[in-house]
Design a protein around this motif. Sequence first.
Motif, mmCIF file in Angstrom:
data_model
loop_
_atom_site.group_PDB
_atom_site.id
_atom_site.type_symbol
_atom_site.label_atom_id
_atom_site.label_comp_id
_atom_site.label_asym_id
_atom_site.label_seq_id
_atom_site.Cartn_x
_atom_site.Cartn_y
_atom_site.Cartn_z
ATOM 1 N N ALA A 58 0.997 -1.175 0.193
ATOM 2 C CA ALA A 58 0.300 -0.126 0.230
ATOM 3 C C ALA A 58 0.472 1.207 0.154
ATOM 4 C CB ALA A 58 -0.777 0.152 1.267
ATOM 5 N N ASP A 64 1.606 5.262 -7.627
ATOM 6 C CA ASP A 64 1.191 6.562 -8.535
ATOM 7 C C ASP A 64 1.392 6.353 -9.912
ATOM 8 O OD1 ASP A 64 -0.768 9.012 -8.127
ATOM 9 O OD2 ASP A 64 0.641 10.118 -8.263
ATOM 10 N N VAL A 67 -0.425 3.041 -11.564
ATOM 11 C CA VAL A 67 -1.552 3.306 -11.583
ATOM 12 C C VAL A 67 -0.983 4.248 -12.841
ATOM 13 C CG1 VAL A 67 -3.831 4.063 -10.333
ATOM 14 C CG2 VAL A 67 -2.435 2.580 -9.353
ATOM 15 N N ILE A 85 -10.526 1.889 -12.320
ATOM 16 C CA ILE A 85 -9.278 1.631 -11.779
ATOM 17 C C ILE A 85 -9.961 1.104 -10.582
ATOM 18 C CG2 ILE A 85 -7.376 1.499 -10.830
ATOM 19 C CD1 ILE A 85 -5.925 2.635 -13.816
ATOM 20 N N ASN A 86 -10.321 0.280 -10.148
ATOM 21 C CA ASN A 86 -9.904 -0.152 -8.751
ATOM 22 C C ASN A 86 -8.865 -0.883 -8.253
ATOM 23 O OD1 ASN A 86 -13.113 -0.131 -8.384
ATOM 24 N ND2 ASN A 86 -13.655 -1.958 -9.567
ATOM 25 N N LEU A 87 -7.958 0.197 -7.220
ATOM 26 C CA LEU A 87 -7.185 -0.402 -6.428
ATOM 27 C C LEU A 87 -7.688 -1.302 -5.031
ATOM 28 C CD1 LEU A 87 -3.901 -0.493 -7.332
ATOM 29 C CD2 LEU A 87 -3.728 1.708 -5.266
ATOM 30 N N ALA B 2 -7.945 5.574 -9.963
ATOM 31 C CA ALA B 2 -8.125 4.962 -8.699
ATOM 32 C C ALA B 2 -8.703 5.029 -7.162
ATOM 33 C CB ALA B 2 -7.271 4.105 -7.957
ATOM 34 N N ASN B 3 -9.516 4.637 -7.053
ATOM 35 C CA ASN B 3 -10.822 4.886 -5.947
ATOM 36 C C ASN B 3 -10.087 4.870 -4.683
ATOM 37 O OD1 ASN B 3 -10.381 2.462 -5.875
ATOM 38 N ND2 ASN B 3 -12.645 1.609 -6.103
ATOM 39 N N ILE B 4 -8.998 4.939 -4.571
ATOM 40 C CA ILE B 4 -8.112 4.759 -3.470
ATOM 41 C C ILE B 4 -6.896 6.338 -3.676
ATOM 42 C CG2 ILE B 4 -6.787 3.880 -1.597
ATOM 43 C CD1 ILE B 4 -7.729 0.984 -2.503
ATOM 44 N N ILE B 6 -3.396 7.403 -3.692
ATOM 45 C CA ILE B 6 -1.847 7.300 -3.933
ATOM 46 C C ILE B 6 -0.875 8.059 -3.444
ATOM 47 C CG2 ILE B 6 -3.150 4.404 -3.649
ATOM 48 C CD1 ILE B 6 -1.259 4.605 -6.408
#
Lengths: 109, 419
Positions: A58, A64, A67, A85-87, B2-4, B6
């Motif tokens: 994580a 970054d 992704v 994008i589902n991280l 992304a839905n989180i 970072i």
Amino acid sequence: MKIDLTKPEAFEELKAVQALMLVMDPELGINIVDMGLIYHLDLTDPSCIVVTMTLSSAYCPMGDSIVQGVENTLQQQFPNKAIVINLVWEPIWTPDRISEEGKILLDRG
Amino acid sequence: MANISIHKAPEQYVVLPFFITSGIFFLIFTVLIVITGRGLFGHHFQPKVLAIVHSLALGWGTMVIYGAAYQLVPVIFERPLSSSRLAFSTYILLTLGTCLLIYSFWHFKIGLLMCLGGLLITFSSYLYFYTLWMTTKDVEHLFELRLYFTLSAFWLCFTTTLGLLLAINLFHGFLTKSHLDILKLHAHVGIVGWFLQLILGAGAKMLPMFLLGRSAKTKWLYVSIILINLGLVLFLLDGYTHPVGLRSLIFGVIVLLGVICWAVFVVDCYIHRARNILDITMKHSFISFLSLLFAFFTLPMVVQQQFGSWVNLYFVWLFLGWITGLILGMTFKTLPFMIWNWHYKDLNGTKKIPMPKELYSQRLLSIQYYLYLLALFVMAIAVAFKLKWLLYCAAWTWVALAVVYVLNIVKVVFHRRTL
């Protein structure tokens, strides 16, 4: 990553996987498909591609850029589709997810 | 997208100046060694030696650790830095303070200038602590890492405050205890509380990341933290009431046990790793921790000396072997990635782009490694046997090493995107 060739979107999925193989983990120097970071690709909706993926941790400093790379490469290949994008962190990534090719590249074949 | 979230890395201006300035201070330190020459064989409480030690501990070690911490803490704890401005102001304060302190020690100008230097550095450490605290205070997980980072920052503040008091005491004596005895406490709070704890904390996160290894033995990290801080507190209490002597070894052993507990976690990560890397940066780390062990092994002889070869050798292992070795390697595990993110993050996946390791010269890194081995080995022999001619050889090797290191840093920092 396995692709079900009987599915109608199999060709597009193959094209997406090939595109994702251009995205490198900058620290490890291998692509994210062989790293096992891509959990699932959903191309059933013609207007978008949903990528379910993870990172090796994580707090990966390169997270970054990875992704961003996924979004870049898929947008190039599928300019008319939205990229979602589902991280996720579950299931947690483990080195067991690295492909045989990836392990060779990591000198652990 | 992304839905989180970072994207937590801080701005370039917060981190880069620390790396560049620390490289310059390292070069200054090596030149000062050449100039001081055989003075290094004498007592550690002499102006030029104090200047050298502070150029290394503050300008080199603390400077680069600040920069690395500002880069890593937001990534590890998934929180943006509480204040980039405060972080940058710690750079200004530390740089000015270190310059003043080195100048005043070198010319032994005790008085306001030295105190001002100490004051700036102390402020810098308080702001560093505050920035770190505000960034991580709401993080509920990774408690063991929070402990490592927060406690190390606390001990840094303790070290700088004690240092400031010592600077004041030099021209306006007010301490009832021996200045030299307090100096020993000041040095060891810095070494064990600040450097050791921070390095172990960062290592507990970075090494598994580099090795792609995992370990469930995080309890060992807690035990490590408890033992290190227990050993340090007992050493301070005992050292304030008694002179440092053979009894102090007990506290050294407690701290060593703390390091061993940390090593249990790291070795478990190494066993359960997916990546078999032994690149030059990792070799640097290996030699570095070997030097730390050597420093522990010399302790029984060190505590019996007020000054002399064993004391000097002890500081060689700690500052040149352990801290310097680790920084020389880890710089190339952090700095190129920052610059890479700056230039290529947006291009990832679109075309063939250079990888971070292509931003620096592997050849220079290789030369750096062998120069480091040579410089450390020759320095240790020269100091142990008080060989004047060999000390000059070692000093010039350190200069060559610093030049090679700085050249590689310049290559990374001034990298131009060609795509």
